[in-house]
Design an enzyme around this catalytic site. Structure first.
Site, PDB file in Angstrom:
ATOM      1  N   HIS A  63      40.327 -14.486  59.857  1.00 33.30           N
ATOM      2  CA  HIS A  63      39.635 -13.343  59.247  1.00 33.30           C
ATOM      3  C   HIS A  63      40.375 -12.827  58.009  1.00 33.30           C
ATOM      4  CE1 HIS A  63      36.959 -13.173  62.638  1.00 33.30           C
ATOM      5  NE2 HIS A  63      37.966 -13.046  63.487  1.00 33.30           N
ATOM      6  N   HIS A  73      31.745 -13.173  64.569  1.00 31.15           N
ATOM      7  CA  HIS A  73      31.950 -14.477  65.192  1.00 31.15           C
ATOM      8  C   HIS A  73      30.607 -15.111  65.534  1.00 31.15           C
ATOM      9  CE1 HIS A  73      35.340 -11.836  66.227  1.00 31.15           C
ATOM     10  NE2 HIS A  73      36.063 -12.864  65.865  1.00 31.15           N
TER      11      HIS A  73
END
Lengths: 329, 219
Positions: free
Chosen positions: A55, A217
Site C-alpha cells: 500500500h 483489497h
C-alpha cells in the site's frame, strides 16, 4: 501483470532495503524485525502505525516529525507480526506510552492486540485507535466494523500533532479517536492490483465496469456500473459520502483525494475540481484539499475521497508542522 | 521405533518429527490452499501457512526437545513471529494456546493431546471472537477437538483419536461451504461466499490428517 521485481518472496525485504537507502538520514531500521523508526525521537507520547505491505507509501511514508514515530511492516497485504509491533513500540517508547493507529482489519487487530499484551510485560503502556473511515464497508450502526482506507492519513496527522504538543497518552488517544470519528471516506475501483507472489489480480472487473465503494483489497462495494464521466462519478460518490458523514451546510472539512495506484494525478485533480464545486454549492467550508497517492494497492485503478470534518481543535492539529518522506506540512 | 502395535504415547522428539511432517504436508498444500483462498479471500493463506511452517521447521531442527510443551511452544511462536496476518496469530495460538500453563509433559498421550487442542480452541475463540458456523478454522477445529475428546474416553490409541479428529475436521470443512463468512475479507461477500470452503478450516484438516498419517506410518 508486468512487475519490476526479483524473487516474489523477497519483495518486502528488498523494498525495505531501498527505502532505507533513500531515507537513511531520517530513518533507522530495526535489526531483528521489519520495523522502521524515526532517528530523531522526542520526549513525548509515541505513535506507532503499520499494516501489510503493498500500500506504499503507507505506512512507512508517514514516519517523521509530527506524524508517526515508528512503523511495523507486514508481508504483502498481511498484518505485521506481534513481535514486529512489539519491538517497534519498545524502540520508540519514551516512557510516556505508545498509541497504535492502524486500519481496522482482522489481521491487524489480532497482531496489534497481541503486541499490546506482550508490551504489558515490558511495562510499555499502549492504547489503540483503529481507523474506520470507509463508509461503505458497514452501516453506521456497526461503525466499529468499518475498514480503514486513506483516512489513515488524517488520523495519523492529528495524532502526531497532538503528541508533538506534549499531551498525555490519554489525551492524544482521545483527540485521535475524535479525528477518526470525524473522518469519512468512499472509494471506487476501476481495475485490480496484483499480488506479487501469486501474480493474481485481487478482483476482476470488466473493462468498461467500475465498482462504487469497493475496498482497497477488492472487498465488494455497493454497486457495479459502467464507467462514468468524472463529474458524474464524483457526484455519486459525494452524495453517498455526505449522507453517511452527515457533513452539511455550515460545516468545514479537509479533503483528501487519494489515488489507488494507477489512476493519474491528472484524473485525481479533475475529481478534486468537482469535489470542490460540490462542497461550495452546499455551503460546506473547505479548510484544505490534498490530492495525492498515499494509500495505494499496487497498480489498482481508482481513487477515494476522504473528508475530515474539522473544528478549531482539529484544524490546529491538521495545520501543525509535519515532515515525513511522503507528507510535509 | 516402538514395540506395541498401537502407539499410545509419543515422546518429545517424536512429537517434533510429527510436527515437522505436518509442516512438510502443509507446505506441499500451498498451491491448493492458495486456490481455495483466492476464491473468496485474498489468496495469501497458503503463502502464510507455508511461511509459518518453514520457520517452525527451522526452529524445531535447531535443538533437541525434552518436553511436549516446548515442541508445541516453539512451533506456535515460530508461526506467530513469522506469518503476520490473522492466520499468524490464530494458527500460532493453535499450538501455543494448549501448552500455556500446562504442567510439564514428557509424553503425549490421547488425553494430553485432546487437552492441548481443547485449550487451544478456547484460546483461539477468545482471541478471534469466532464461533462455530462463522466460516473460519473453528468450523474444523471444534469438531476435531470433539473427536479427540470422545476417542480419548474409549481408547488410548493415538491413531484412533487422530482419525476421529481428521474425519470430523473434513466434515467441518464441508460444512463451511454452506456458511456466510463473519470474519476476514470474505465477510463482505455475503451470500457470494456460499459454496466455497474456508481456507483456514482446510488447513486445520490438513494438520490433523498429517498427524494421523505420521502416527500411522510409525505403527
Amino acid at each position: 501483470m508486468k512487475k519490476v521485481i526479483n524473487n516474489p518472496a523477497d519483495v518486502v525485504e528488498e523494498m525495505t532495503e531501498g527505502i532505507m537507502l533513500a531515507h537513511k538520514n531520517q530513518f533507522k531500521k530495526l535489526e531483528n524485525v521489519n520495523g522502521i523508526i524515526n532517528r530523531k525521537l522526542k520526549d513525548k507520547v509515541a505513535i506507532v502505525t503499520g499494516g501489510g505491505s503493498g500500500h506504499e507509501p503507507l505506512f512507512f511514508g508517514v514516519v517523521g516529525q509530527g506524524l508517526a514515530d515508528g512503523v511495523a511492516i507486514g508481508n504483502v497485504f498481511a498484518a505485521p507480526t506481534p513481535n514486529t509491533v512489539q519491538e517497534v513500540a519498545q524502540a520508540v517508547d519514551a516512557g510516556k506510552g505508545v498509541l497504535f493507529i492502524y486500519g481496522n482489519y482482522a489481521g491487524d487487530v489480532l497482531n496489534f492486540d497481541m503486541a499490546a499484551e506482550l508490551l504489558e510485560f515490558d511495562n510499555v503502556e499502549t492504547t489503540t485507535v483503529r481507523v474506520t473511515d470507509d463508509v461503505v464497508s458497514a452501516p453506521v450502526e456497526r461503525k466499529d466494523e468499518r475498514r480503514g482506507i486513506a483516512g489513515d492519513m488524517f488520523v495519523i496527522k492529528v495524532a502526531g500533532a497532538a503528541a508533538d504538543k506534549g499531551l498525555s497518552l490519554e489525551e492524544v488517544t482521545n483527540v485521535t479517536q475524535k479525528a477518526n470519528d470525524h473522518t469519512f471516506s468512499i472509494g471506487v475501483a476501476l481495475s485490480p492490483g496484483t499480488i506479487p507472489d501469486s501474480g493474481e489480480p485481487t478482483f476482476t472487473l470488466a473493462d468498461d465496469e467500475i465498482e462504487l465503494g469497493m475496498g482497497i483489497h477488492g472487498e465488494p462495494g455497493m454497486e457495479r456500473t459502467k464507467l462514468l464521466p468524472a463529474d458524474e462519478l464524483t457526484d455519486q460518490l459525494m452524495e453517498k459520502l455526505l449522507k453517511e458523514s452527515k457533513v452539511t451546510t455550515g460545516d468545514e472539512v479537509c479533503v483528501l483525494v487519494n489515488g489507488l495506484g494507477s489512476t493519474t494525478l491528472m484524473e485525481l485533480f479533475i475529481v478534486n475540481r468537482r469535489v470542490g464545486k460540490i462542497l461550495d454549492e452546499k455551503g460546506i467550508g473547505v479548510h484544505d484539499m490534498d490530492v495525492n497517492n498515499y494509500c495505494t494497492t499496487q497498480e489498482m485503478g481508482g481513487f477515494s475521497i476522504s473528508l475530515l470534518k474539522v473544528d478549531e481543535e482539529l484544524k490546529a492539529y491538521y495545520d501543525a508542522p509535519a515532515n515525513a518522506p511522503y507528507y510535509k506540512k | 521405533m516402538k514395540t506395541d502395535a498401537i502407539v499410545k504415547t509419543l515422546n518429545a522428539s517424536q512429537v517434533k518429527e510429527m510436527l515437522l511432517y505436518v509442516g512438510e504436508k502443509v507446505k506441499e498444500s500451498k498451491p491448493f490452499l492458495t486456490k481455495v483462498d483466492s476464491e473468496i479471500g485474498d489468496g495469501d493463506h497458503g503463502i502464510g501457512m507455508a511461511l509459518g511452517f518453514s520457520k517452525a521447521e527451522e526452529n524445531l531442527k535447531k535443538q533437541e526437545f525434552h518436553t511436549i510443551n516446548d515442541v508445541f511452544k516453539t512451533t506456535g511462536m515460530s508461526m506467530v513471529q513469522s506469518m503476520g496476518g490473522a492466520s499468524g496469530v490464530i494458527f500460532g495460538t493453535m499450538f501455543l494456546g494448549g501448552v500455556k500453563k500446562l504442567e510439564v509433559k514428557e509424553k503425549l498421550d490421547v488425553t494430553t493431546l485432546a487437552g492441548i487442542f481443547e485449550k487451544s480452541l478456547v484460546a483461539i475463540k477468545e482471541r478471534g471472537k469466532a464461533n462455530l458456523g462463522d466460516k473460519t478454522m473453528i468450523d474444523a477445529l471444534e469438531p476435531a477437538v470433539n473427536g479427540l475428546k470422545e476417542s480419548a474416553t474409549t481408547s488410548d490409541s493415538l491413531i484412533e483419536a487422530l482419525k476421529s479428529a481428521e474425519v470430523n475436521a473434513a466434515n467441518g470443512v464441508e460444512n463451511t461451504k454452506d456458511y456466510v463468512a463473519k470474519f476476514g475479507r470474505s465477510k463482505s461477500l455475503g451470500e457470494r461466499a456460499i459454496g466455497h470452503q474456508d481456507a483456514g478450516a482446510t488447513s486445520v484438516w490438513i494438520i490433523f490428517r498429517s498427524m494421523r498419517e505420521w502416527v500411522g506410518n510409525h505403527e
